[in-house]
Design an enzyme around this catalytic site. Structure first.
Site, short mmCIF file in Angstrom:
data_model
loop_
_atom_site.label_atom_id
_atom_site.label_comp_id
_atom_site.label_asym_id
_atom_site.label_seq_id
_atom_site.Cartn_x
_atom_site.Cartn_y
_atom_site.Cartn_z
N GLY A 197 1.17 -1.07 -0.42
CA GLY A 197 0.15 0.00 0.13
C GLY A 197 1.14 1.03 0.03
CG HIS B 145 5.43 5.33 -5.04
ND1 HIS B 145 5.80 3.98 -5.91
CD2 HIS B 145 5.92 4.04 -3.78
CE1 HIS B 145 6.53 3.52 -5.37
NE2 HIS B 145 6.75 3.58 -4.49
CG HIS C 210 3.57 0.78 -5.31
ND1 HIS C 210 3.36 1.71 -4.90
CD2 HIS C 210 3.75 -0.24 -5.13
CE1 HIS C 210 4.45 1.06 -3.97
NE2 HIS C 210 4.47 -0.09 -3.70
CE LYS D 209 11.91 1.05 -3.72
NZ LYS D 209 13.03 0.66 -2.27
CG ASP D 210 11.68 -3.39 -3.00
OD1 ASP D 210 12.50 -2.64 -2.13
OD2 ASP D 210 10.79 -2.95 -3.37
CB VAL E 93 9.16 4.61 -11.37
CG1 VAL E 93 8.19 6.14 -11.66
CG2 VAL E 93 8.57 3.68 -12.03
CB SER F 187 6.08 3.43 1.31
OG SER F 187 5.17 2.95 -0.56
O1 PAF Z 1 8.15 -4.44 -2.37
C1 PAF Z 1 6.86 -5.22 -0.98
O2 PAF Z 1 5.97 -4.20 -0.96
C2 PAF Z 1 6.77 -5.88 -0.43
O3 PAF Z 1 8.02 -6.49 -0.05
C3 PAF Z 1 6.32 -7.65 -0.96
C4 PAF Z 1 6.37 -7.75 -2.14
C5 PAF Z 1 4.94 -6.62 -1.08
C6 PAF Z 1 5.78 -8.08 0.45
O4 PAF Z 1 4.87 -7.93 1.38
#
Ligand code: PAF
Length: 283
Positions: A31, A34, A37, A151-152, A178, A188
């Site tokens: 949630g 931005h 997402h 990013k992750d 992004v 976030s």
């Molecule tokens: O990247 C995220 O927002 C979280 O790690 C995910 C993949 C939704 C798991 O909770």
């Protein structure tokens, strides 16, 4: 857009779509959405006629000292953004749906090796929490594909490895980071920054960009890492790690490795910011 909290409702709708021959793309989130997402949702739409998103702030991926309670929750705004982006269904399970007998005794998914370094070393247990929730959500939604932001970068590798090792029947698609106009990766957690901190935050991307150029020009990884650490620290951030790794598995690169990624994490005020840059070193 349908918004469902209960697993039976989610499964009923997904089953109906599958029965009609419609592929499903899935974007899991925590949630406080931005543009990063929303880009995932738009990309998802290109791959499948049905797009499912989830919002679940997963307690299992936060350590007791982290920001679970403070993590920004903006459900109405998120639902409006998802509707505008063309999401068909939003799954918003409660903690009881995900961890019905409590998170302590819940089955966990561990991806050893790639989970244990960098962010995994700084945040012990974090990737067990991520792998567990992503595995569970994939089983709940049973999508044809799922999308994650680069990013992750380490999270993407953990998820790819989990999906391969457990033979989960889902394609994983990763989407480039992004950025704000000044280069800061959207997150976030950027919302934690004061105006003065926000002005300093782009130093991470600037320093990574300069280091990537140096690496391509022949600078050795330890020297490039030291330059990024110095630039970040000079701007008043507290570096957690800066590391040049093999992009394929985050192993230590040899001189022969070309496909590299430089990753950084740093503390700034209440925020822990991460970013990375992929580069192909010339021969
Ligand atoms: O990247 C995220 O927002 C979280 O790690 C995910 C993949 C939704 C798991 O909770």
């Amino acid at each position: 857009m349908h918004i469902v909290e209960l697993l039976d409702d989610l499964r009923g709708q997904c089953r109906a779509w599958r029965a009609a021959g419609e592929r499903i793309a899935f974007v899991p989130t925590m949630g406080n959405l931005h543009e990063g997402h929303i880009t995932l949702i738009r990309e998802a739409r290109k791959h499948a006629p049905r797009v499912v998103a989830s919002i679940f702030v997963n307690p299992l991926q936060f350590s007791p000292t982290e920001d679970l309670a403070a993590y920004p929750r903006t459900p109405e705004r998120d639902a409006a953004l998802l509707t505008d982006a063309g999401c068909d269904l939003l799954f918003t399970p409660g903690v009881d749906t995900i961890y019905p007998h409590g998170q302590e005794t819940h089955t966990r998914v561990e991806v050893p090796g790639v989970s244990d370094l960098l962010c995994g070393a700084s945040r012990p247990g974090h990737f067990i929490g991520v792998a567990t929730i992503v595995c569970k959500l994939l089983n709940m939604v049973q999508p044809d594909l799922a999308l994650f932001g680069e990013k992750d970068f380490q999270q993407c590798l953990v998820i790819r490895r989990m999906v391969a090792d457990l033979a989960l029947p889902v394609a994983i698609i990763t989407v480039p980071t992004v950025r704000e106009a000044d280069g800061l990766a959207m997150s976030s957690r950027n919302g934690y920054l004061t105006a003065a901190e926000r002005a300093r935050a782009p130093v991470i991307h600037r320093a990574l960009t300069a280091a990537a150029q140096e690496l391509c020009a022949g600078t050795a990884p330890p020297e490039a890492e030291a330059q990024v650490i110095a630039a970040i620290a000079d701007a008043g951030l507290r570096p957690d790690y800066v590391s040049v790794r093999r992009a394929v598995d985050l192993g230590q690169p040899t001189a022969a490795d070309r496909d590299l990624v430089i990753l950084a994490a740093a503390y700034l005020g209440r925020a822990r910011l991460i970013d990375n840059l992929r580069l192909i070193r010339p021969n």
